[in-house]
Design an enzyme around this catalytic site. Sequence first.
Site, PDB file in Angstrom:
ATOM      1  N   CYS A   1       0.869  -1.184   0.000  1.00 22.57           N
ATOM      2  CA  CYS A   1       0.000   0.000   0.000  1.00 22.57           C
ATOM      3  C   CYS A   1       0.903   1.231   0.000  1.00 22.57           C
ATOM      4  O   CYS A   1       2.079   1.149  -0.390  1.00 22.57           O
ATOM      5  CB  CYS A   1      -0.989  -0.016   1.165  1.00 22.57           C
ATOM      6  SG  CYS A   1      -0.241   0.008   2.815  1.00 22.57           S
TER       7      CYS A   1
ATOM      8  N   ARG B   1      -3.508  -0.521   5.320  1.00 18.07           N
ATOM      9  CA  ARG B   1      -4.093  -1.613   4.537  1.00 18.07           C
ATOM     10  C   ARG B   1      -3.205  -2.836   4.424  1.00 18.07           C
ATOM     11  O   ARG B   1      -3.658  -3.964   4.674  1.00 18.07           O
ATOM     12  CB  ARG B   1      -4.456  -1.095   3.135  1.00 18.07           C
ATOM     13  CG  ARG B   1      -5.593  -0.087   3.152  1.00 18.07           C
ATOM     14  CD  ARG B   1      -5.706   0.665   1.837  1.00 18.07           C
ATOM     15  NE  ARG B   1      -4.562   1.544   1.615  1.00 18.07           N
ATOM     16  CZ  ARG B   1      -4.371   2.292   0.540  1.00 18.07           C
ATOM     17  NH1 ARG B   1      -5.251   2.241  -0.434  1.00 18.07           N
ATOM     18  NH2 ARG B   1      -3.330   3.078   0.435  1.00 18.07           N
TER      19      ARG B   1
ATOM     20  N   ASP C   1      -8.424   3.899   1.040  1.00 16.05           N
ATOM     21  CA  ASP C   1      -7.432   4.282   2.042  1.00 16.05           C
ATOM     22  C   ASP C   1      -8.151   4.788   3.296  1.00 16.05           C
ATOM     23  O   ASP C   1      -8.837   5.811   3.231  1.00 16.05           O
ATOM     24  CB  ASP C   1      -6.557   5.386   1.429  1.00 16.05           C
ATOM     25  CG  ASP C   1      -5.468   5.841   2.366  1.00 16.05           C
ATOM     26  OD1 ASP C   1      -5.424   5.349   3.507  1.00 16.05           O
ATOM     27  OD2 ASP C   1      -4.671   6.690   1.947  1.00 16.05           O
TER      28      ASP C   1
HETATM   29  P1  4NP Z   1      -1.896   2.891   3.951  1.00 16.27           P
HETATM   30  O1  4NP Z   1      -2.550   4.269   4.464  1.00 16.27           O
HETATM   31  O2  4NP Z   1      -1.311   3.162   2.583  1.00 16.27           O
HETATM   32  O3  4NP Z   1      -3.057   1.948   3.877  1.00 16.27           O
HETATM   33  O4  4NP Z   1      -0.857   2.488   4.976  1.00 16.27           O
HETATM   34  C1  4NP Z   1      -1.825   5.466   4.463  1.00 16.27           C
HETATM   35  C2  4NP Z   1      -0.962   5.748   5.487  1.00 16.27           C
HETATM   36  C3  4NP Z   1      -0.248   6.929   5.490  1.00 16.27           C
HETATM   37  C4  4NP Z   1      -0.403   7.830   4.453  1.00 16.27           C
HETATM   38  C5  4NP Z   1      -1.269   7.535   3.415  1.00 16.27           C
HETATM   39  C6  4NP Z   1      -1.974   6.356   3.421  1.00 16.27           C
HETATM   40  N1  4NP Z   1       0.334   9.052   4.457  1.00 16.27           N
HETATM   41  O5  4NP Z   1       0.101   9.884   3.552  1.00 16.27           O
HETATM   42  O6  4NP Z   1       1.199   9.261   5.331  1.00 16.27           O
END
Ligand code: 4NP
Length: 151
Positions: free
Chosen positions: A9, A15, A121
């Site tokens: 991800c 995720r 997300d």
């Molecule tokens: P992930 O969610 O991709 O599912 O781990 C996110 C976690 C952090 C960020 C974006 C999505 N961020 O921009 O820091």
Amino acid sequence: MQRSVLFICLGNICRSPLAQGICEAHLARRGAGHVAVDSAGTGAWHVGEAPDPGSVRIAARHGIDISHQRARQLRADDGDRFDLLVAMDASNLVNTRRATGRDDVVLLRDFDPRGRGDVPDPWGGGGDGFAEVYAILDRSMPALLDRLDDA
Ligand code: 4NP
């Protein structure tokens, strides 16, 4: 036979750590032979961090402990180390292809019996987002593991 899978991800805190934990739980339930399961983020912002409390909480509610996981960034050689690369959304798929040079990266929801698309997300949102992500991952995992078995 494909015996290793990497979930990808953006941050590797919401995720894909949840996907890793759910995958390991399904494998244990199946009594499948050894499959290496890991997760990574295309971004580096959260490297070294534990999963988001929303992911830890929804996993724990289903008897799965993901609190020991630590975020890491996707590396070019992950393309050599893992049989199956599974991206959570279209943007991560493009970035995973670019980073690894692999053209056979798949989307998690290619295995979703309810339809295709991105795993939304949940970062910064409420508990409902994490519950929805959990449901998508859990119902997609059987077909994904069939793919590992068949490959
Ligand atoms: P992930 O969610 O991709 O599912 O781990 C996110 C976690 C952090 C960020 C974006 C999505 N961020 O921009 O820091």
